[in-house]
Design a protein around this motif. Structure first.
Motif, short mmCIF file in Angstrom:
data_model
loop_
_atom_site.label_atom_id
_atom_site.label_comp_id
_atom_site.label_asym_id
_atom_site.label_seq_id
_atom_site.Cartn_x
_atom_site.Cartn_y
_atom_site.Cartn_z
N ASN A 206 36.35 33.43 40.12
CA ASN A 206 36.80 33.89 38.81
C ASN A 206 38.23 34.41 38.90
N CYS A 207 38.81 34.67 37.75
CA CYS A 207 40.17 35.19 37.70
C CYS A 207 40.36 35.94 36.38
N THR A 208 41.38 36.79 36.34
CA THR A 208 41.71 37.48 35.10
C THR A 208 43.15 37.94 35.14
N PHE A 209 43.77 38.05 33.98
CA PHE A 209 45.10 38.63 33.88
C PHE A 209 44.98 40.14 33.77
N GLY A 210 45.93 40.85 34.39
CA GLY A 210 45.89 42.30 34.33
C GLY A 210 47.21 42.91 34.73
N ASP A 211 47.20 44.23 34.95
CA ASP A 211 48.37 44.99 35.34
C ASP A 211 49.44 44.86 34.24
N ASP A 212 50.52 44.14 34.51
CA ASP A 212 51.58 43.96 33.52
C ASP A 212 51.26 42.85 32.51
N GLY A 213 50.06 42.29 32.58
CA GLY A 213 49.67 41.20 31.71
C GLY A 213 50.02 39.84 32.25
N LYS A 214 50.87 39.80 33.29
CA LYS A 214 51.30 38.54 33.89
C LYS A 214 50.78 38.37 35.31
N THR A 215 50.00 39.32 35.78
CA THR A 215 49.44 39.25 37.13
C THR A 215 48.04 38.65 37.05
N LEU A 216 47.82 37.60 37.83
CA LEU A 216 46.52 36.94 37.85
C LEU A 216 45.75 37.43 39.07
N PHE A 217 44.62 38.09 38.82
CA PHE A 217 43.75 38.54 39.90
C PHE A 217 42.69 37.48 40.16
N LEU A 218 42.39 37.27 41.44
CA LEU A 218 41.48 36.21 41.86
C LEU A 218 40.35 36.80 42.68
N THR A 219 39.11 36.52 42.30
CA THR A 219 37.97 36.85 43.16
C THR A 219 37.59 35.58 43.89
N SER A 220 37.82 35.58 45.19
CA SER A 220 37.72 34.36 45.99
C SER A 220 36.83 34.59 47.20
N ASN A 221 35.54 34.24 47.01
CA ASN A 221 34.58 34.36 48.09
C ASN A 221 34.51 35.82 48.55
N HIS A 222 34.97 36.13 49.76
CA HIS A 222 34.92 37.50 50.30
C HIS A 222 36.19 38.29 50.02
N VAL A 223 37.12 37.69 49.27
CA VAL A 223 38.47 38.23 49.13
C VAL A 223 38.80 38.55 47.67
N LEU A 224 39.60 39.60 47.46
CA LEU A 224 40.27 39.86 46.19
C LEU A 224 41.75 39.60 46.41
N ALA A 225 42.37 38.81 45.52
CA ALA A 225 43.78 38.46 45.68
C ALA A 225 44.48 38.53 44.33
N ARG A 226 45.81 38.39 44.36
CA ARG A 226 46.57 38.35 43.12
C ARG A 226 47.78 37.44 43.27
N LEU A 227 48.26 36.98 42.12
CA LEU A 227 49.44 36.12 42.05
C LEU A 227 50.24 36.53 40.82
N ARG A 228 51.52 36.82 41.02
CA ARG A 228 52.39 37.14 39.89
C ARG A 228 52.77 35.84 39.18
N THR A 229 52.69 35.82 37.86
CA THR A 229 53.02 34.62 37.09
C THR A 229 54.16 34.90 36.12
N ARG A 230 54.58 33.86 35.42
CA ARG A 230 55.61 33.98 34.39
C ARG A 230 55.01 33.90 32.99
N THR A 231 53.70 33.89 32.91
CA THR A 231 53.03 33.80 31.62
C THR A 231 52.15 35.03 31.42
N SER A 232 51.66 35.20 30.21
CA SER A 232 50.80 36.34 29.90
C SER A 232 49.43 35.85 29.48
#
Length: 346
Positions: free
Chosen positions: A317-343
């Motif tokens: 799964n994934c969701t936008f959060g923080d500044d609205g442009k950060t994509l959080f990723l729930t990936s198996n045993h890991v929580l990760a994030r990716l900064r994007t240019r979209t909201s």
């Protein structure tokens, strides 16, 4: 001279100490994992070429259900088989928020995944969640950490194990819940002896309590999302024999006026990409960030695949959060994030 040296030494020590304090207060450097696979130049508008995937936490069994709590500045997410809800913030990292998050009754072998799964916020900012182990969609009070059941039956029969949920935020459909109900929480899946419904459904629940079937023909309905104008519903089907995303154009009553295949991920699965269609989110321009074989598939509203966010593990799964442009990723045993240019769509 001695006095001047002492003053200078004290000044140097103070500066060094200040630097040390600043270093201690700085956000931690998170390890980078995976990559963004670019399939179209259009992706540069969405994700910068030098963007990296940061691993924020690990140690889960199967992480799911990320939701950003705007008024608290933190993320909630779930380890479904671990029956634990976690809280993550830049300041505190990963901490236990609620355990058990789902089933809390007597020991039983009836459930294979007893914890909370998908989560979202309603228009009032309250957490609405899919409670696998209690076979219900519920509302969570973040202060008391108590859950209140919103809906747990269709025509008198218990749901299988509600998996993902979204809430309409505007217009005549405001506060209408859409949710999926595959059997993933039940030991034995469709063969579970406690399964009461003959199908794995997609439902809506109106504010007046009425529950209606959106689709009862999907094998394993999973993640879902609404377009920014809330006129289209997307539903992922996490069936290895038919890994697809369906699209429903909604009528004024919230039910489908039409139904079509939006994206077929079979070729990506054949290519060996880890994962299946699962959770998804939509950005402000209607582009779909849909988990699937390989990672998060970035799709235009016309179903053109622009790229894939790959962690190297299945992404649930994934969701936008923080500044609205950060994509959080729930990936198996890991929580990760990716900064994007979209909201993310609001």
């Amino acid at each position: 001279m001695t006095t001047r040296r002492a003053v200078l030494s004290a000044g140097v020590a103070l500066i060094a100490g200040g630097r040390s304090m600043i270093a201690e207060a700085a956000p931690p450097a998170y390890p980078h994992i995976g990559r963004v696979r670019r399939l179209s130049p259009e992706l540069d508008e969405i994700i910068a070429p030098d963007a990296v995937i940061e691993q924020l936490a690990d140690g889960m069994i199967w992480s799911e259900g990320p939701v950003w709590i705007r008024d608290g500045g933190y993320l909630l997410f779930s380890d479904v088989p671990g029956n634990t809800m976690y809280r993550w913030s830049e300041k505190d990292g990963k901490t236990v928020f609620l355990k058990p998050s789902g089933y809390d009754g007597l020991p039983t072998t009836a459930f294979r995944e007893p914890g909370v799964n998908g989560m979202t916020l309603d228009p009032a900012g309250e957490v609405v969640l899919c409670d696998h182990g209690n076979r219900a969609v519920s509302r969570l009070d973040r202060t008391s950490k108590k859950k209140t059941v919103i809906v747990d039956r269709y025509q008198g029969k218990r749901f299988n194990s509600p998996n993902d949920v979204i809430v309409a935020r505007r217009g005549a459909l405001k506060d209408t819940l859409y949710f999926t109900d595959p059997p993933y929480g039940l030991e034995g899946l469709d063969a579970s002896p406690i399964k009461e419904l003959a199908f794995n459904g997609v439902y809506l629940r109106r504010p007046n309590g009425e529950v209606a079937v959106v689709d009862d023909k999907l094998t394993f309905p999973n993640g879902l999302a609404l377009s920014p104008d809330e006129k289209r519903l997307y539903v992922a089907v996490s069936d290895p024999k038919g890994p697809v995303i369906m699209a429903y154009d909604l009528g004024s009553d919230g039910l489908p006026a039409s139904r079509k295949l939006f994206f077929d991920a079979a070729e990506l699965l054949k290519a060996g990409g880890p994962g299946l269609p699962d959770g998804m989110r939509v950005d402000a321009k209607g582009r779909l960030f849909a988990t699937g074989p390989g990672g998060v598939l970035i799709l235009t509203p016309e179903a053109k695949l622009l790229g894939v966010i790959e962690t190297g593990f299945p992404i649930a799964n994934c969701t936008f959060g923080d500044d609205g442009k950060t994509l959080f990723l729930t990936s198996n045993h890991v929580l990760a994030r990716l900064r994007t240019r979209t909201s993310g769509a609001v």
